[in-house]
Design a protein around this motif. Structure first.
Motif, mmCIF file in Angstrom:
data_model
loop_
_atom_site.group_PDB
_atom_site.id
_atom_site.type_symbol
_atom_site.label_atom_id
_atom_site.label_comp_id
_atom_site.label_asym_id
_atom_site.label_seq_id
_atom_site.Cartn_x
_atom_site.Cartn_y
_atom_site.Cartn_z
ATOM 1 N N THR A 187 0.930 -1.339 0.313
ATOM 2 C CA THR A 187 -0.095 0.252 0.060
ATOM 3 C C THR A 187 1.004 1.249 0.326
ATOM 4 O O THR A 187 0.984 2.191 -0.454
ATOM 5 C CB THR A 187 -1.147 0.047 0.837
ATOM 6 N N SER A 188 2.300 1.267 1.461
ATOM 7 C CA SER A 188 2.442 2.557 0.569
ATOM 8 C C SER A 188 3.199 2.610 -0.002
ATOM 9 O O SER A 188 4.111 4.340 -0.525
ATOM 10 C CB SER A 188 3.306 2.291 2.333
ATOM 11 N N GLY A 189 4.107 1.554 -0.812
ATOM 12 C CA GLY A 189 4.622 1.427 -2.360
ATOM 13 C C GLY A 189 3.866 2.041 -3.325
ATOM 14 O O GLY A 189 3.937 2.873 -4.113
ATOM 15 N N LEU A 190 2.409 1.559 -3.753
ATOM 16 C CA LEU A 190 1.440 2.797 -4.716
ATOM 17 C C LEU A 190 1.313 3.870 -4.441
ATOM 18 O O LEU A 190 1.371 4.765 -5.017
ATOM 19 C CB LEU A 190 0.485 2.016 -4.072
ATOM 20 N N ARG A 191 0.985 4.248 -2.668
ATOM 21 C CA ARG A 191 1.142 5.507 -2.352
ATOM 22 C C ARG A 191 2.398 6.567 -2.985
ATOM 23 O O ARG A 191 2.325 7.602 -3.446
ATOM 24 C CB ARG A 191 0.681 5.664 -1.452
ATOM 25 N N ALA A 192 3.485 6.404 -2.584
ATOM 26 C CA ALA A 192 4.032 6.673 -3.542
ATOM 27 C C ALA A 192 4.882 6.817 -4.666
ATOM 28 O O ALA A 192 4.773 8.548 -5.075
ATOM 29 C CB ALA A 192 5.739 5.962 -2.584
ATOM 30 N N ALA A 193 4.516 6.107 -5.821
ATOM 31 C CA ALA A 193 4.354 5.835 -6.673
ATOM 32 C C ALA A 193 3.228 6.583 -7.171
ATOM 33 O O ALA A 193 3.676 7.075 -8.461
ATOM 34 C CB ALA A 193 4.229 4.626 -7.526
ATOM 35 N N MET A 194 2.126 6.981 -6.894
ATOM 36 C CA MET A 194 0.851 7.063 -7.235
ATOM 37 C C MET A 194 1.448 8.934 -6.630
ATOM 38 O O MET A 194 0.993 10.090 -7.660
ATOM 39 C CB MET A 194 -0.332 6.953 -6.742
ATOM 40 N N GLU A 195 2.114 9.235 -5.640
ATOM 41 C CA GLU A 195 2.233 10.415 -5.351
ATOM 42 C C GLU A 195 3.158 11.479 -6.915
ATOM 43 O O GLU A 195 3.468 12.645 -7.053
ATOM 44 C CB GLU A 195 2.790 10.484 -3.916
ATOM 45 N N ARG A 196 4.401 11.052 -6.658
ATOM 46 C CA ARG A 196 5.196 11.023 -7.777
ATOM 47 C C ARG A 196 4.745 10.799 -8.585
ATOM 48 O O ARG A 196 5.553 12.062 -9.661
ATOM 49 C CB ARG A 196 6.866 9.710 -7.480
ATOM 50 N N ASP A 197 3.919 10.316 -9.447
ATOM 51 C CA ASP A 197 4.037 9.830 -11.079
ATOM 52 C C ASP A 197 2.374 9.889 -11.142
ATOM 53 O O ASP A 197 1.341 9.240 -10.812
ATOM 54 C CB ASP A 197 4.042 8.366 -12.061
ATOM 55 N N PRO A 198 1.349 10.898 -11.560
ATOM 56 C CA PRO A 198 0.253 11.287 -11.779
ATOM 57 C C PRO A 198 -0.480 10.579 -13.361
ATOM 58 O O PRO A 198 -1.722 10.121 -13.186
ATOM 59 C CB PRO A 198 -0.150 13.086 -12.414
ATOM 60 N N LYS A 199 0.327 9.696 -13.843
ATOM 61 C CA LYS A 199 0.061 8.925 -14.932
ATOM 62 C C LYS A 199 -0.340 7.774 -14.113
ATOM 63 O O LYS A 199 -0.553 6.664 -14.894
ATOM 64 C CB LYS A 199 0.993 8.678 -16.321
ATOM 65 N N ASP A 202 10.677 -5.926 0.821
ATOM 66 C CA ASP A 202 10.359 -6.011 -1.133
ATOM 67 C C ASP A 202 9.258 -5.318 -0.834
ATOM 68 O O ASP A 202 9.374 -5.566 -2.065
ATOM 69 C CB ASP A 202 11.041 -7.222 -0.943
ATOM 70 N N ALA A 203 8.210 -5.846 -0.943
ATOM 71 C CA ALA A 203 6.535 -5.509 -1.131
ATOM 72 C C ALA A 203 6.601 -4.459 -1.742
ATOM 73 O O ALA A 203 6.302 -3.550 -2.475
ATOM 74 C CB ALA A 203 5.826 -5.706 -0.162
ATOM 75 N N HIS A 204 8.031 -3.730 -0.452
ATOM 76 C CA HIS A 204 7.067 -1.716 -0.328
ATOM 77 C C HIS A 204 7.661 -1.156 -1.924
ATOM 78 O O HIS A 204 7.203 0.200 -2.316
ATOM 79 C CB HIS A 204 7.551 -1.329 0.927
ATOM 80 N N TRP A 205 9.141 -1.611 -1.308
ATOM 81 C CA TRP A 205 10.532 -0.989 -3.238
ATOM 82 C C TRP A 205 10.231 -1.169 -4.304
ATOM 83 O O TRP A 205 9.752 -1.111 -5.212
ATOM 84 C CB TRP A 205 11.734 -1.174 -2.532
ATOM 85 N N MET A 206 9.820 -3.146 -4.122
ATOM 86 C CA MET A 206 9.760 -3.948 -5.852
ATOM 87 C C MET A 206 8.712 -3.226 -6.167
ATOM 88 O O MET A 206 8.371 -3.493 -7.739
ATOM 89 C CB MET A 206 9.652 -5.438 -5.573
ATOM 90 N N ILE A 207 7.199 -3.106 -5.475
ATOM 91 C CA ILE A 207 6.149 -2.575 -6.451
ATOM 92 C C ILE A 207 6.277 -1.147 -7.218
ATOM 93 O O ILE A 207 6.132 -0.475 -8.185
ATOM 94 C CB ILE A 207 4.728 -2.786 -5.331
ATOM 95 N N GLN A 208 6.912 -0.033 -6.022
ATOM 96 C CA GLN A 208 6.975 0.465 -7.162
ATOM 97 C C GLN A 208 8.358 0.560 -8.113
ATOM 98 O O GLN A 208 8.540 0.935 -8.911
ATOM 99 C CB GLN A 208 8.527 1.720 -5.900
ATOM 100 N N GLN A 209 9.216 -0.331 -8.062
ATOM 101 C CA GLN A 209 10.807 -0.604 -8.989
ATOM 102 C C GLN A 209 9.703 -1.362 -10.421
ATOM 103 O O GLN A 209 9.878 -1.452 -11.741
ATOM 104 C CB GLN A 209 11.857 -1.702 -8.966
ATOM 105 N N ALA A 210 9.037 -1.637 -9.750
ATOM 106 C CA ALA A 210 8.133 -2.693 -11.105
ATOM 107 C C ALA A 210 6.946 -1.339 -11.647
ATOM 108 O O ALA A 210 6.936 -1.680 -13.203
ATOM 109 C CB ALA A 210 7.166 -3.811 -9.777
ATOM 110 N N ILE A 211 6.564 -0.845 -10.855
ATOM 111 C CA ILE A 211 5.644 0.627 -11.435
ATOM 112 C C ILE A 211 7.014 1.906 -12.453
ATOM 113 O O ILE A 211 6.168 1.881 -13.567
ATOM 114 C CB ILE A 211 5.159 1.691 -10.654
ATOM 115 N N GLU A 212 7.958 1.782 -12.442
ATOM 116 C CA GLU A 212 8.588 2.540 -12.610
ATOM 117 C C GLU A 212 9.864 1.565 -13.776
ATOM 118 O O GLU A 212 9.909 2.602 -15.217
ATOM 119 C CB GLU A 212 9.995 2.675 -11.963
#
Lengths: 324, 398
Positions: A12-24, A154-164
């Motif tokens: 959840t926190s990883g998704l949130r961080a990715a969504m805050e960083r990139d509006p797309k 890993d869950a927190h960071w890898m979801i962000q890496q996956a999105i990037e």
């Protein structure tokens, strides 16, 4: 950082961080909005990011993947939640025929930065189609990356890496570990695609991922009482495989067992055994063994513990390797 | 008796549930579009006034109308050249659009530059209208790539072979358009619509029903343009559907319409109206363009196995180009010099397409590894090295 949280909340926190960083970055799935997903992984995100970015979709997996493809073509970065492992098959065509191939078909003109989150594996006493490990289908498909997380960090960071990632990623979440707690560190442990040695050892290399990492760590603890030293590798990436780390460990120990919940026939263990015998043939003291699900449909929950690899089955394989 | 017990007037069971319609029957040869099919030019080339559609056509100049004719002739010529190239072994396969030119030109010309098209593998006429180099369309049929053009250059996606899949991609794209705020602003250069092309066979696919659901509930700016060419390879309409295809939209909550797909002006008008509604934020429309696949499904197909020549003969009389030419001539929109010039241009196009097709190089074998992933990928690196070393091992060997 350094906060202790569950694996579900790490995502959840990883998704949130990715969504805050990139509006797309937008999320699509069944019941992911108000409900926050059946496992509550997206809890609170629709409230904070709105219904346009956290989309409760109609109940149709092909439709979810098909529209995610269109959104990606328009410049969005969709993160799709498949509610349960066994529900992904209606979307299989779009994943294999479109998501995986569009970059190659367009000679690189368009990419598919799509993340497909799949809660997977058994051990929660569920009804059928809710406990499957279908990673090999996707690892077999060129154009996809396949990863599995095993802990909150890993869950927190890898979801962000996956999105990037500019390439599509199938992101496996071991559902019976959603509530496991752990610390989330300040930075990821290496790039997406890298394996991690989670416990060093000298006698046997144990290759595992997702839900089996905890099981294998417990096995290593138990083996220590018998003076057997297990090296535990969390593969983290199932496609591509981080072969340099894998081969280095096997060359050191000379013995290897692969552990996964998925049925063994043509599973990750088969591929790993093939590659290891090819690259580490002269260092091997024993054949590579596999501990996995039996080659049957996932059984009813009252007997799922007989199907799933556990500490004893891992130790049994270790004994066979050491007495070979 | 309470109010609840009293059924409102007109809510007898028959009205609630509707009547059982009979399945479509194979009244062949030659299916009829029926009285609800919109048409402004008859197969004989007569212009029928239509108060609904005429306002959508008023702005067209003689040059515009001549442009439609030129499009129709040139894409038929291109298509014939591609079929010939296949017969001569230069293409592995070709999916001819013969007979569907008006449906594709009418739809293609109704689109604006910012609109986006998601084609099947037969939309050569739409590609032409979008400005895609026709030689690009030959690549996948020649076997040198699987598409290979930049979809964003002309807002024309790659051909999709999996039947119906592109309707969901179009819907997702349209959902993105909504999130970009490019719907209903009133700015004609900003508001954007998406065209999802499909055939009659595709309507049986679950993907298409899901696309109708997703676009419906999201009120997405997408127009489903179904070319009902009567045949899905060997299976006629009555094997695909019980009800006329355009009726289907009703169940998804948006308008469906049947238009004469061999009448370029009628197709242009209804598509323009549907695209305007989509850009305006009114949501999707389903258009059934009633047409006919005059040729085989592809060059690998033999339609004599499943349909009679009498049916083809009836549809020849409904030819989309002939009727438009007759009307242009009769109404004085074009003269003989114009028709001669288009004929010359079409011969030049055929020759150019042929020459550039033959000049299309085979890719190097190593290119299969190039675009699988965006980033460096260890398996691609290793296999490319293995492939290259293996190929080199033959150097100097005869």
């Amino acid at each position: 950082m350094g906060e202790t949280t569950t694996m579900a909340k790490g995502i959840t926190s990883g998704l949130r961080a990715a969504m805050e960083r990139d509006p797309k970055v937008i999320l699509l799935g069944e019941d992911i909005g108000k409900l926050g997903g059946v496992f509550r992984v997206t809890e609170g995100l629709q409230k904070d990011f709105g219904e346009d970015r956290v989309i409760d979709t109609p109940l149709a997996e092909a439709g979810i993947l098909g529209t995610a493809i269109g959104l990606a073509l328009r410049g969005y970065r969709p993160v799709v939640e498949i509610q349960f492992d066994g529900f992904v098959y209606p979307a299989f065509d779009h994943i294999v025929s479109q998501v995986a191939k569009l970059r190659a078909r367009s000679l690189g003109y368009v990419g598919m930065p799509v993340v497909i989150r799949i809660p997977f594996g058994g051990g929660i006493g569920a009804v059928e189609h809710h406990s499957e490990s279908n990673e090999a289908y996707f690892a077999h498909t060129a154009g996809l990356k396949v990863v599995a997380v095993s802990n909150p960090h890993d869950a927190h960071w890898m979801i962000q890496q996956a999105i990037e990632s500019p390439d599509p990623v199938i992101f496996y979440e071991p559902k019976r570990r959603y509530w496991d707690k752990g610390e989330v560190g300040a930075a990821p442990d290496g790039p997406l695609g890298s394996a991690r040695v989670v416990r060093e050892g000298s006698d046997v290399t144990v290759l595992c991922y997702g839900p089996m990492v905890r099981t294998c760590l417990q096995a290593a603890q138990a083996a220590e009482d018998e003076d057997h030293s297990l090296e535990i590798l969390d593969l983290r990436s199932l496609s591509p495989l981080d072969t340099s780390v894998i081969f280095a460990s096997v060359r050191k120990t000379g013995r290897c067992v692969v552990v996964h919940e998925a049925s063994t026939f043509l599973g990750l263990g088969a591929e790993l055994a093939a590659q290891i015998q090819q690259e580490c043939f002269y260092e091997l003291e024993a054949p590579v063994l596999r501990v996995g699900g039996y080659n049957v449909p996932y059984p009813p929950s009252r007997i799922e513990e007989d199907f799933l690899p556990d500490l004893d089955r891992v130790l049994d394989a270790v004994d066979r390797l050491l007495t070979h | 008796m309470s109010d609840h017990d009293q059924a409102p007037q007109g809510r007898a069971l028959g009205n609630v549930f509707g009547a059982h319609e009979r399945p479509l029957s194979g009244d062949r040869p030659a299916a009829e579009g029926g009285p609800e099919m919109l048409q402004v030019i008859t197969p004989e080339g007569e212009r029928i006034p239509n108060p609904e559609l005429d306002p959508l056509l008023e702005h067209l100049t003689d040059a515009d109308l001549r442009g439609f004719y030129r499009d129709l002739v040139l894409i038929r010529r291109f298509d014939a050249e591609a079929t010939a190239l296949q017969r001569q072994g230069e293409l592995g396969l070709w999916a001819s659009l013969l007979g569907q030119e008006a449906a594709q030109v009418g739809a293609g010309r109704a689109m604006r530059a910012q609109d986006f098209a998601f084609p099947t593998y037969r939309e050569h006429g739409v590609a032409w209208c979008r400005g895609v180099d026709p030689v690009n369309l030959l690549g996948m049929f020649r076997g040198v790539n699987h598409g290979g053009w930049d979809p964003n250059e002309k807002n024309f996606h790659l051909y999709t072979i999996i039947i119906g899949a592109q309707t969901l991609h179009a819907t997702g794209y349209a959902m993105g358009v909504q999130r970009d705020g490019a719907v209903g602003t009133g700015d004609p250069d900003r508001d954007t619509a998406v065209m999802a092309f499909l055939g009659d066979g595709a309507t049986s696919q679950g993907d298409v029903s899901e696309a109708l659901v997703f676009s419906g509930v999201n009120n997405s700016p997408v127009v489903f343009f179904c070319q009902n060419n009567q045949w899905a390879i060997s299976e006629p309409n009555e094997k695909q559907t019980r009800a006329p295809l355009w009726h289907r939209a009703r169940g998804f909550g948006f308008p469906g319409i049947r238009v004469d797909g061999n009448d370029v002006l009628a197709v242009y008008a209804v598509t323009r109206r549907a695209l305007d509604a989509a850009r305006d934020g009114q949501g999707p429309t389903f258009i059934e363009a009633f047409t006919y696949r005059m040729g085989a499904h592809t060059t690998s197909d033999d339609p004599t196995k499943y349909r009679v020549s009498a049916e083809v003969e009836v549809w020849k009389l409904r030819d989309p180009i002939e009727r438009f030419k007759r009307w242009l001539e009769h109404a004085g929109h074009a003269d003989r010099a114009f028709f001669d010039a288009v004929a010359d241009e079409s011969d030049a196009l055929g020759a150019d397409v042929r020459a550039r097709c033959l000049a299309m190089p085979d890719p190097d074998g190593s290119e299969m590894f190039t675009h699988v992933y965006a980033e460096e990928h260890p398996v691609m690196v290793a296999e490319l090295a293995e492939f290259t070393a293996y190929q080199r091992s033959f150097e100097g060997v005869h």
